[in-house]
Design an enzyme around this catalytic site. Structure first.
Site, short mmCIF file in Angstrom:
data_model
loop_
_atom_site.label_atom_id
_atom_site.label_comp_id
_atom_site.label_asym_id
_atom_site.label_seq_id
_atom_site.Cartn_x
_atom_site.Cartn_y
_atom_site.Cartn_z
N THR B 187 0.86 -1.17 0.00
CA THR B 187 0.00 0.00 0.00
C THR B 187 0.89 1.22 0.00
OG1 THR B 187 -1.61 1.23 1.31
CG2 THR B 187 -0.24 -0.31 2.52
N GLU B 331 -5.43 -3.03 3.89
CA GLU B 331 -5.22 -3.69 5.18
C GLU B 331 -6.42 -4.48 5.66
OE1 GLU B 331 -4.50 -0.64 4.36
OE2 GLU B 331 -2.62 0.08 5.23
N LYS B 444 -8.26 19.06 15.39
CA LYS B 444 -8.39 18.72 16.81
C LYS B 444 -8.33 20.00 17.62
CE LYS B 444 -6.44 14.57 15.20
NZ LYS B 444 -5.64 14.54 13.95
#
Lengths: 549, 549
Positions: B187, B331, B444
Site C-alpha cells: 500500500t 489492510e 483537533k
C-alpha cells in the site's frame, strides 16, 4: 514467511456480540400456545446470555470446560444457553428428549454434566432420572411446568429467571482457542453406546458462515426462519448461530410441534423459511386439507434428516413453497450438501432431477467415494460407493470421556482421517450427491455392490407387491447375495419366477436375487424405516421360508 | 476439552480444487479487443494452474515461500497465477502498474521477487526497470506484446504458454499451515516507503466466504461478475477467490478499461454484477449518453475505493442498476463494510440514506471508534472518532523484509492490536458506518474534533464559492484551529465576514474558522483529491495571505 494478518480466533462470543448489537432489533419469537407468542430481541438475548453466564459462574460455580446440559425445546431461553455456555468457555451439551430413559442417563453420566437446564414441561421426563445422574449438581428450570416433581431431588434446584435476574448484562468473554470444545452432541448409533461429537468454536463459526452463503440457506435479515428441527438435533442445523451472524429472525415452536399449531404459527407469524424433517411436513400438508391456512409466506423449506419423497416436494411446489433438500449428519455439523440446482439447469427439465438429489458439496466439504475394495471411484453419476467426507466442520473422532483418547473406530474414520458416512451413493461430475443405500444395507457381491434400495423400488413397482425389502445374506461363492423378502397384496398371486423376470427388465442380470421369501410385513424401526437387522437375523436363525431359484 | 472435529486447514488450493471440479463449467471470459472474447472454464483454469505450478517448480526452481510477482491486467492467466502460486506454497505479489517507476523498483526489490509474470502489453513499463531489479531471475510473458523490448535483459525470459505446455494437469498441493503467507500487496502511503500487507491462506479463505454471504455481494453461479477493480488492487476485492467458491462467472476487461469497450462488453456478455471505483462508472455513464448500449443485465454494482456521489447513485438507479457501497482498504482484505440497508428500512424513506453510508460490518469485522483523547466513543450515529477494526482478515502489522520483525507503527496499530484505519466517522446503533474525514484532515480543537469535510461542504453551498478546502493549523490556545481556503467564482465578491455568517447558520459556533484566505485553486493529488498537505505546508511557510477575523 508468516502473514501479517491479525490472529483473531473464530469464537461463538463474536457471533453473539455481533448479532446482539448490529442485528439487535431482530427477534426470536417463541410460540407459547394460548398465551400469545413471546418476543425477544437479539439485543435482549445478548443481555440475558451475559446474565446467564454470570449466574453459571458466580452462583453455580461453573468453571473451565464444565459440561452444561440442556433438556429443552426450541425457544429463546435455549438460544441464550447456546450462546452463554460456549462463550464463557464451558461446553453446551444438548440432550435429545426423544431418547429412551436409559440412554439419557448413560449420556449425562458419560459427559459428566454438572448442570442441567430444563424446560418445566419436560420435568416429567427428567425427574425420574435424577437419582441415576451421578455428576449433576444443579437443575435450572425454565418456563411453565410442575416444579413439585423435583421435590426431594438431590441436585440444587433453581429458577432460570430468578437466577439471571439482576446480573450484569455484559460479560468479558474470554479469548479462547478456537479449537476448544464448544458443544457436545451424542449420536445414537444402531449398535453400541452413543458416540459424542464435540464441536469446536472454529467448526461452528465456519459452519455458520456456510449456512449464510448464497448457495446454502441464503437467508438475510428480511427473513424469518421457522426452526422446527430441534435444537437438540445437531444444533438445529446451525440456525441459531447462523441467524445471529446475519440478523435472520427465528420463530421457535417450543413444544407445539403438532400440525395444527404449526399451521397456526405459520399463518400468524408469516415465516419465509422453515427447516424440518419430512415427517413434520407430511403432517402439515394433511392438516392444511382439514383446516386451510394461509401459509404463502413460506417461500423456502429446507428438508433434511431423510430424503423428501417426490410427491411431497410436488405438493409443496403447488402451495408455492420451494423445498430444498439438504444432507448431513451429527458428524457433519450437519451441512454436507444443499440441493440448489446449478445455473445451467434452472428452467430446464433437469432442474427437478437436481432438486431430488441430496445436493452439492460446498467448498468446506471435500468428498470422495470408495468402492467395495476401498478403491476411489470416479464422480460420473454412476459409480456407487461409500461417501467419505473431510473438512473443518466434519468430525474426525468421537468423545470418549474426560480421561480417554478420542475414539476413532475403523468403520467410521479412514486411516487418513476422513469420516466414513455409512451412506452409499453416486456423485455427478458437477458434484451432486445421490444417496441410494446405507452402507450396511448394500450387498457386496463378488467385488461389486448391489443397491438394496434399487431392487426394492423395482419390486415395489409390480402391481402384486405391497412392500419388499432386500437384504444381504452370506454366500459361499460371491461373499454376499441379495435375499428378496416380499409382502404380497391381498389376493395377489404372483410367483417368484414372475417377480424375478419382472425385475430382470429393470436391473442387471447379475444383480437378480436367487433367494426369495414371502413375509406378512416388513419389520420397521420406531421411526418407520425398514428394520433390515431383524430380517438378517431371522434369515440367519432359519426363521424364514426361503426358496432358491 | 478438545473438540473431536477434523483439523483441516483453510487453504487456497481447496478453493481452486472445489471451483475447478464442482463449478468446472463456470467461465472466466477475458476481453481481447477485436479478436473476440477468450473463454476459459474453471476446469481449464484448474488444469492450467497445476501446469503453472509444475513449471514454476521444475523449470524455474521456485521453492518454499519464494515471491512471484505479477504485473498484469485482469485476465484468465492472472487468475491462474492467483491460484497456482499460493497453492504450491509460494507467495503471490501483485504489482500495481499505476505506481511511479521508482516505487515499483523499490517494491520488487523489497519483496525480493524471484520471478515476474507480465502481460506482453506491459513490457514497455517493465523493460526499463529490469536493470534495477536485483533479485529477479525470470520473466514470464503472457499475452500479446512486443517481446523485443526484452532483448538483452539479464533475467531469463519465458513464454507463459510454452512454459506450461505439456505439464501435468494435476498437482499434489501441499497441506500448508493456514496462517502461512499466500499473497503480498503493498500500500502506498502518503508518507514514507510503501508498506506490505501479507495475506494468509486463512485470511483469504475466510474473506472469500464473507464475500459469498448473503449480505455481502451475495452472488451465485447464476451471476457473471464484471471485475473492473484491478487484480493488483487488494486481490480484486477478493472476487477471483470468492467466485471459485460458488461458481460465479467472471468477465475480465484486461487492458480495455476505457468507457467504450466497457460498455461494449457489458452489452455483449451481459454481466449481472460489476465491481469498480466511482470514476470508472462516471465515465461509463457519460459514454452511454453518447453511444447508448443495453446495460440492463447489470442488476448490482459494487462501488468502493471512495464514496459514490449521490448523483451517480441516482443515475444508476434510473438505469436499473443498483449501486451497493462497500468500504475497505488494502489492510482489510478489503471487505470492511457493505451498505445493504436493514430489512426494516427497505421500502421506506430511510433506505436511500442507508445506501449512502459506507455500510454495515459483518461478524468477521469488529469495529470501534476512538476520540481525540483515545477514549472509546458510542455507536450513536453522532459521535465521530477514528475507526479501528479487528478481525481474521484485518492486518495486524506490515511486512518489513525477510530478515526483520513485522512493522507495527503506533499510528497504524493500537497497543491491543487493532488496525487504526485513519478514517474518521460515526457508527449508528445498528452498525452502519458513515465516514466523514481522513484522520489527518480532522481539526483537533480543544479536545473536540471538527470535520473539515463538513465545513467544506457547507462553504461550497454558498453561491459565490467555487471550491473550498479547510485544513488544521496550529493554535496556541486550542491546539489546532480550522483555516478556510476559498476559491471564489469569477466576478463573485463575498467577503469573509459574509461567508463566516453563512457558515454560522450551518455549523456550531465553536467550529467557525477565524483564519481565512482566498486562493486561485485547491491543490489536487494525481487522482483529483484535495491535497491538503500542500495547503498546510504553504500556511506553515507563510505563503498564504491569511486574514484573521
Amino acid at each position: 514467511m508468516l502473514s501479517t494478518m491479525q490472529d483473531v480466533p473464530l469464537l461463538i462470543s463474536r457471533i453473539l456480540t455481533h448479532g446482539s448489537t448490529i442485528h439487535g432489533t431482530s427477534q426470536v419469537v417463541t410460540w407459547t400456545g394460548e398465551s400469545g407468542p413471546q418476543r425477544r430481541s437479539f439485543a435482549e438475548i445478548g443481555d440475558r446470555s451475559a446474565q446467564l453466564a454470570h449466574a453459571l459462574r458466580a452462583d453455580l460455580g461453573v468453571v473451565d470446560d464444565d459440561r452444561i446440559a440442556t433438556l429443552m425445546w426450541n425457544n429463546s431461553d435455549h438460544v441464550e444457553a447456546y450462546f452463554a455456555i460456549p462463550s464463557m468457555g464451558a461446553v453446551l451439551h444438548t440432550l435429545n428428549l426423544r431418547l429412551p430413559a436409559e440412554q439419557l442417563v448413560w449420556i449425562v453420566n458419560h459427559a459428566a454434566d454438572r448442570v442441567i437446564i430444563v424446560n418445566g414441561s419436560l420435568l416429567p421426563l427428567l425427574a425420574p432420572l435424577l437419582p441415576s445422574l451421578t455428576a449433576v449438581e444443579h437443575i435450572v428450570v425454565s418456563g411453565p411446568g410442575d416444579r413439585s416433581l423435583l421435590d426431594g431431588a438431590s441436585p440444587q434446584v433453581h429458577e432460570y429467571e430468578e437466577l439471571i435476574a439482576g446480573k450484569p448484562v455484559t460479560y468479558d468473554w474470554p479469548q479462547l482457542d478456537e479449537r476448544q470444545a464448544a458443544a457436545l452432541c451424542y449420536t445414537s448409533g444402531t449398535t453400541g453406546d452413543p458416540k459424542g461429537v464435540v464441536y469446536s468454536h472454529r467448526s461452528i463459526y465456519l459452519h455458520s458462515m456456510q449456512v449464510n452463503m448464497t448457495q446454502s440457506m441464503g437467508l438475510t435479515d428480511e427473513d424469518t426462519s421457522l426452526v422446527v428441527v430441534p435444537q437438540f438435533h445437531v444444533n438445529a442445523w446451525g440456525l441459531p448461530h447462523a441467524t445471529f451472524m446475519t440478523g435472520v429472525n427465528m420463530l421457535m415452536p417450543d413444544r407445539f410441534l403438532q400440525p395444527a399449531p404449526l399451521a397456526e404459527m405459520i399463518e400468524s407469524e408469516r415465516p419465509t423459511h422453515a427447516a424440518a424433517v419430512p415427517t413434520i411436513w407430511q403432517g402439515l400438508l394433511k392438516e392444511l386439507t382439514v383446516q386451510p391456512r394461509d401459509v404463502s409466506s413460506l417461500g423456502q423449506v429446507t428438508i433434511g434428516g431423510s430424503a423428501c419423497p417426490p410427491s411431497l416436494m410436488k405438493a409443496f411446489d403447488e402451495l408455492g413453497m420451494r423445498v430444498c433438500h439438504a444432507w448431513g449428519m451429527t458428524e457433519t455439523s450437519p451441512l454436507g450438501t444443499v440441493a440448489r440446482p446449478p445455473a445451467a439447469a434452472i428452467g430446464t427439465d433437469e432442474e427437478y432431477a437436481y432438486r431430488l438429489t441430496q445436493g452439492r458439496f460446498p467448498a468446506g466439504v471435500e468428498a470422495r467415494l470408495t468402492g467395495p475394495g476401498g478403491e476411489l471411484l470416479p464422480w460420473d453419476g454412476e459409480s456407487a460407493g461409500e461417501l467419505e467426507v473431510r473438512g473443518p466442520w466434519i468430525a474426525g473422532a468421537y468423545y470418549s470421556g474426560p480421561d480417554s483418547e478420542p475414539l476413532r473406530p475403523a468403520d467410521k474414520f479412514s486411516e487418513d482421517g476422513w469420516l466414513k458416512t455409512g451412506d452409499v451413493g453416486t456423485i455427478s461430475p458437477d458434484g451432486f450427491l445421490t444417496l441410494t443405500d446405507r452402507a450396511k444395507d448394500v450387498i457386496k457381491s463378488g467385488g461389486e455392490w448391489i443397491s438394496s434400495v434399487d431392487l426394492e423400488n423395482a419390486l415395489m413397482s409390480h402391481p402384486d407387491v405391497a412392500e419388499a425389502a432386500v437384504v444381504a445374506v452370506p454366500d459361499e461363492k460371491w461373499g454376499e447375495r441379495p435375499l428378496a423378502t416380499v409382502v404380497l397384496k391381498e389376493g395377489a398371486s404372483a410367483d417368484f419366477e414372475t417377480l424375478r423376470a419382472f425385475l430382470g427388465e429393470k436391473v442387471a442380470k447379475w444383480q437378480l436375487p436367487e433367494r426369495w421369501t414371502v413375509i406378512s410385513a416388513v419389520p420397521k424401526t420406531s421411526v418407520g424405516k425398514f428394520d433390515k437387522k431383524v430380517l438378517r437375523k431371522q434369515y440367519a436363525e432359519g426363521e424364514l421360508d426361503v426358496k432358491k431359484l
